[in-house]
Write an enzyme that holds these catalytic residues in place. Structure first.
Site, PDB file in Angstrom:
ATOM      1  CD  GLU A  93      -3.191  -0.825  -0.195  1.00  0.00           C
ATOM      2  OE1 GLU A  93      -2.451  -0.123  -0.987  1.00  0.00           O
ATOM      3  OE2 GLU A  93      -3.954  -0.152   0.817  1.00  0.00           O
ATOM      4  CB  THR A 108      -5.295   6.747  -3.083  1.00  0.00           C
ATOM      5  OG1 THR A 108      -6.447   5.812  -3.438  1.00  0.00           O
ATOM      6  CG2 THR A 108      -5.563   6.271  -1.293  1.00  0.00           C
TER       7      THR A 108
HETATM    8  N1  HSE Z   1      -8.833   5.440   4.372  1.00  0.00           N
HETATM    9  C1  HSE Z   1      -8.174   5.125   2.953  1.00  0.00           C
HETATM   10  C2  HSE Z   1      -8.283   7.470   2.285  1.00  0.00           C
HETATM   11  C3  HSE Z   1      -8.143   4.312   2.248  1.00  0.00           C
HETATM   12  O1  HSE Z   1      -9.279   6.923   2.391  1.00  0.00           O
HETATM   13  O2  HSE Z   1      -7.135   7.067   2.070  1.00  0.00           O
HETATM   14  C4  HSE Z   1      -8.232   4.207   1.186  1.00  0.00           C
HETATM   15  O3  HSE Z   1      -8.427   2.822  -0.025  1.00  0.00           O
END
Ligand code: HSE
Length: 301
Positions: A130, A183
């Site tokens: 990640e 993201t």
């Molecule tokens: N918790 C993370 C975000 C998940 O919201 O950035 C990303 O998939």
């Protein structure tokens, strides 16, 4: 020796639990075929379903990185693997695409190495995947993809992960509009500081959601699916956000929010029939402004 492993998509955050809540769905997901080879080194021999967009370079691939970190940890860096990745889920969708690949990879490697680590112990290596994919080693996608069900990350340092039971009639409707949100970007736009009153509201919802799942109390789950910290900033990245959310509620959903960093939205409902109705209502709302979408309905356990 060869193994085929499937890891499911996940809904992270679950409205109020930014970086601390996530649950797994039945599909979509990723499949990895991993095979031991004589020479050292991981070779990515094939990636399908990504339109050629994912790197074949092991150091840049979430599954490759996760396996490398895992092998280093168990002191078996000399073990080589051939890896094929079959993506059956969209990239940049907010459904934990990078996480599913990392989880499938590290799980497959551990099986082929004779399971020296438990499933829980594999988590930090999937989290490293990640980090490569989006600049932060959050566990709210890899956690549920690896362990299943609804996951709470009580603490990152040290890592403390709890899997909790969910009501048997709880269903998720997911709609993936065909737009992309990165993201890293979606994290970059977030406010770095929040007020005490906002924190109090969010904590109330976090506590309410956990209690609602465990009691179980569907109405309480619905009242708690509120995010006053992250959603207001990210909603602007998703055209029709307010309208799709409203359509989900009108169709009978308990609540609705952004899945992970978006652009997918998820809604929770009591019963599969309502969840199907909700998914269609959300899809139709996107279609009204010419946005195509895919829908998925899954139980949350
Ligand atoms: N918790 C993370 C975000 C998940 O919201 O950035 C990303 O998939």
């Amino acid at each position: 020796e060869r193994i085929r492993v499937y890891a499911p998509a996940t809904v992270a955050n679950v409205a109020c639990g930014f970086d601390i809540f996530g649950f797994a769905v039945n599909r979509p997901g990723d499949e990895i075929v991993l095979e031991k080879k004589e020479e050292a080194g991981i070779r990515i021999i094939e990636i399908t379903g990504d339109d050629g967009r994912l790197p074949l370079d092991v150091a840049k691939n979430t599954a490759g990185i996760a396996i490398q970190k895992y092998l280093a940890h168990i002191g078996q860096e000399d073990q080589g693997f051939n890896l094929s990745l079959h993506k059956d889920m969209p990239l940049g969708s907010g459904l934990g695409s990078s996480a599913a690949s990392a989880v499938a990879g590290v799980f497959a490697a551990n099986e082929l190495m004779g399971k020296p680590l438990t499933q829980q112990e594999l988590l930090p290596f999937a989290m490293e995947g990640e980090r490569v994919a989006c600049g932060s080693a959050h566990a709210d996608n890899v956690g549920p993809s690896l362990l299943g069900g609804f996951i709470i990350i009580r603490s990152y340092q040290p890592l403390d992960i709890i899997q909790i039971a969910t009501p048997k009639d709880l269903y998720a409707s997911i709609v993936h509009p065909h737009i992309e949100v990165n993201t890293k970007d979606a994290r970059g736009i977030l406010d770095k500081e929040i007020s005490l009153s906002t924190t109090i509201t969010q904590m109330g919802n976090v506590a309410g959601l956990v209690a609602g799942l465990l009691l179980p109390d569907y109405e309480l789950i619905g009242r708690s699916l509120v995010d006053v910290i992250i959603e207001p900033s990210r909603a602007i990245l998703i055209p029709q956000f307010a309208e799709v959310k409203a359509a989900a509620k009108v169709a009978g959903a308990l609540g609705c929010s952004i899945s992970g960093s978006g652009p997918s939205l998820f809604a929770l409902s009591k019963g599969e029939e309502i969840a199907n109705k909700v998914a269609n209502a959300m899809k139709n709302q996107f279609a009204l402004v010419g946005i195509d979408s895919d829908i998925f309905v899954s139980s949350v356990n």
